[in-house]
Design a protein around this motif. Structure first.
Motif, short mmCIF file in Angstrom:
data_model
loop_
_atom_site.label_atom_id
_atom_site.label_comp_id
_atom_site.label_asym_id
_atom_site.label_seq_id
_atom_site.Cartn_x
_atom_site.Cartn_y
_atom_site.Cartn_z
N ALA A 78 0.84 -1.21 0.00
CA ALA A 78 0.00 0.00 0.00
C ALA A 78 0.87 1.25 0.00
O ALA A 78 1.91 1.31 0.66
N ALA A 79 0.45 2.26 -0.75
CA ALA A 79 1.20 3.51 -0.86
C ALA A 79 0.72 4.50 0.20
O ALA A 79 -0.47 4.67 0.41
N HIS A 87 12.84 -5.67 10.69
CA HIS A 87 12.23 -4.72 9.76
C HIS A 87 13.30 -3.84 9.11
O HIS A 87 14.43 -3.74 9.58
N ILE A 88 12.88 -3.16 8.04
CA ILE A 88 13.73 -2.16 7.38
C ILE A 88 13.41 -0.80 8.02
O ILE A 88 12.26 -0.37 7.98
N PRO A 89 14.40 -0.11 8.58
CA PRO A 89 14.12 1.19 9.19
C PRO A 89 14.11 2.32 8.16
O PRO A 89 14.52 2.14 7.01
N GLY A 90 13.66 3.50 8.59
CA GLY A 90 13.68 4.69 7.74
C GLY A 90 12.51 4.77 6.78
O GLY A 90 11.50 4.10 6.93
N ARG A 91 12.66 5.64 5.78
CA ARG A 91 11.65 5.73 4.72
C ARG A 91 11.85 4.55 3.77
O ARG A 91 12.97 4.28 3.34
N VAL A 92 10.77 3.88 3.42
CA VAL A 92 10.88 2.74 2.51
C VAL A 92 10.06 3.04 1.25
O VAL A 92 8.88 3.38 1.33
N PHE A 93 10.72 2.93 0.11
CA PHE A 93 10.06 3.20 -1.18
C PHE A 93 10.01 1.92 -2.00
O PHE A 93 11.02 1.23 -2.17
#
Length: 478
Positions: free
Chosen positions: A105-106, A388-394
């Motif tokens: 989801a965006a 998990h992947i931290p930060g902003r994820v695109f």
């Protein structure tokens, strides 16, 4: 006169007639053979360990031991050995349910921030350059610095970035390849970290035990990648410090792909906890990172500028011990269904084209996988924690043209999906990432020069010796 044959003795009578001494001898002989075989296995295992240690170092032996422990943990929880049809028939059926799951989801669009989009595009070249150039672009025996510099120049024809050190080890555990360069146009000193290229790197990826992250109390991280991050910083801190001293006001960019991306994230967190001299600004741009943190919402983590990119169905950003366990539970659920071999083979061949609502057998498969996933996610397995992947994820959707990048929550990448077949492995390749980012805006300065604004001069006042509280004295007419 015919000879009268004695009646045939039973097995019990035969054994009884042998006497205890004969039985004991047979038992001793069996024990001798078993002990000899065990001794040979132990000797062979010892020699194998010695060979690994001589070629890759003692650290690799320790990593292999840890990997064996992890496999035992996951296998013990799942008991895969009791599956009737096995994983090879389960995975294609799991694919049927995974294909029905919604895309991430965006919660925003990368193109909404033109500067950030430009940065993500630019630093992707450096993440790819960490792999170095290969013959015939450079000589086979070229120095690592030359290999990285050449790859960078091939990727960015007009670059004036200069590589100042590089190390591309071929067989060193928990030590991914890395380089330092200076990019004057972006006002950045760059630490680039290479992804998986050999057995040592692959095993580092695999040893994903969740351990405490001492610099961040209450936080946990990927065991082997944390060791890798500490090793890379130990070997590059001197060069980073020297490059920053020669370029006052520059910031530090840390970038990488795959294993290099996970290592880059943890390097950035380590440098935030123990800053370099002068406390330079710090930004992190990573591509296809494995999940490396237990709690990405930790304020101490969330305050760091980390930007992660995931391409389509890339598997690596979705792999941790917990997601592997959930996939295993899904496989067992499919294996236990009341479906014969021919039913399974037919679904594997034609199941994707069959409408789920019109096919009872496909419905069974889809429902069992969904239920298994829900049950597995509700269980508590302290040794199989979700990272998990931290930060902003695109997330990049390359099924549209041009490829579209949307911002997503890291929770969207918690399931290890078997969709898109072999293309999911292709989605992981760094050249694919770079190609998907080509249409983004041209690069901008990463660390703009900070200009100190002079404080407004306070109006001078009379000393007040002649009474009163003093009055304003201005050089300008009012």
């Amino acid at each position: 006169m015919a000879e009268v044959q004695a009646p045939r003795k039973s097995l019990t009578e035969s054994i009884g007639g042998m006497g205890m001494s004969a039985l004991q001898k047979a038992k001793d002989a069996a024990n001798f053979v078993a002990e000899g075989a065990a001794s040979l296995r132990e000797e062979a295992f010892k020699k194998a360990k010695e060979k690994v240690a001589s070629e890759y170092g003692e650290d690799m032996v320790e990593l292999l031991d840890q990997l064996a422990t992890i496999v035992k943990k996951v296998s013990g929880e799942l008991n895969i050995t009791k599956m009737k049809y096995g994983l090879m028939l389960a995975f294609p059926l799991i694919h049927l349910e995974h294909d029905l799951r919604p895309l991430p989801a965006a919660i925003g669009q990368l193109e909404e921030d033109a500067d950030l989009a430009a940065q993500i595009k630019h630093w992707s070249h450096f993440a790819l350059a960490a792999y170095g150039a290969k013959p015939p672009e450079v000589a086979k025996d070229a120095e690592p610095t030359e290999k990285v510099q050449k790859r960078l120049e091939l990727l960015l024809e007009d670059t004036d970035a200069k590589v100042v050190m590089a190390a591309l080890p071929g067989a060193e555990s928990q030590t991914p390849g890395h380089f330092i360069c200076v990019d004057p146009k972006r006002r950045a000193v760059v630490l680039g970290i290479r992804g998986t290229v050999n057995l040592c790197d692959a095993i580092t990826d695999s040893v994903g035990n969740s351990i405490a992250f001492p610099e961040y109390p209450g936080q946990e991280t990927h065991q082997a990648i944390l060791v890798s991050a500490r090793t890379v910083l130990e070997r590059t801190k001197e060069s980073l410090t020297a490059a920053l001293a020669k370029n006052p006001g520059f910031g530090v960019v840390i970038t990488g792909h795959s294993l290099g991306a996970g290592t880059a994230i943890l390097c950035a967190l380590l440098l935030k906890a123990s800053p370099l001299p002068g406390r330079p600004r710090l930004r992190c741009f990573v591509y296809a990172p494995p999940p490396v943190l237990l709690n990405p919402a930790d304020p101490a983590v969330a305050s760091l500028d980390i930007n992660a990119v995931v391409h389509r169905h890339d598997i690596i950003p979705r792999v941790c011990l917990h997601s592997v366990y959930v996939l295993g539970r899904e496989a067992i659920a499919v294996d236990s269904l009341d479906l014969g071999l021919m039913d399974r083979l037919q679904l594997i061949r034609k199941g994707k084209a069959l409408p789920t609502e019109e096919n009872e057998k496909k419905q069974k498969v889809v429902a069992s996988i969904a239920q298994a996933k829900q049950a597995a996610n509700s269980e508590d397995h302290p040794e199989l924690k979700a990272h998990h992947i931290p930060g902003r994820v695109f997330w990049i959707n390359s099924d549209v043209s041009p490829a579209h990048a949307s911002k997503s929550d890291c929770g969207e990448f918690q399931a290890l999906l078997l969709r898109a077949g072999i293309a999911a492995l292709e989605d992981h390749r760094m050249p694919k990432y770079r190609h998907c980012l080509e249409h983004l805006p041209p690069p901008t300065v990463t660390f703009p020069e900070i200009r100190e604004v002079p404080k407004e001069q306070e109006p001078r006042r009379c000393c007040g010796l002649f009474g009163g509280s003093g009055y304003k004295v201005s050089s300008q007419s009012e």
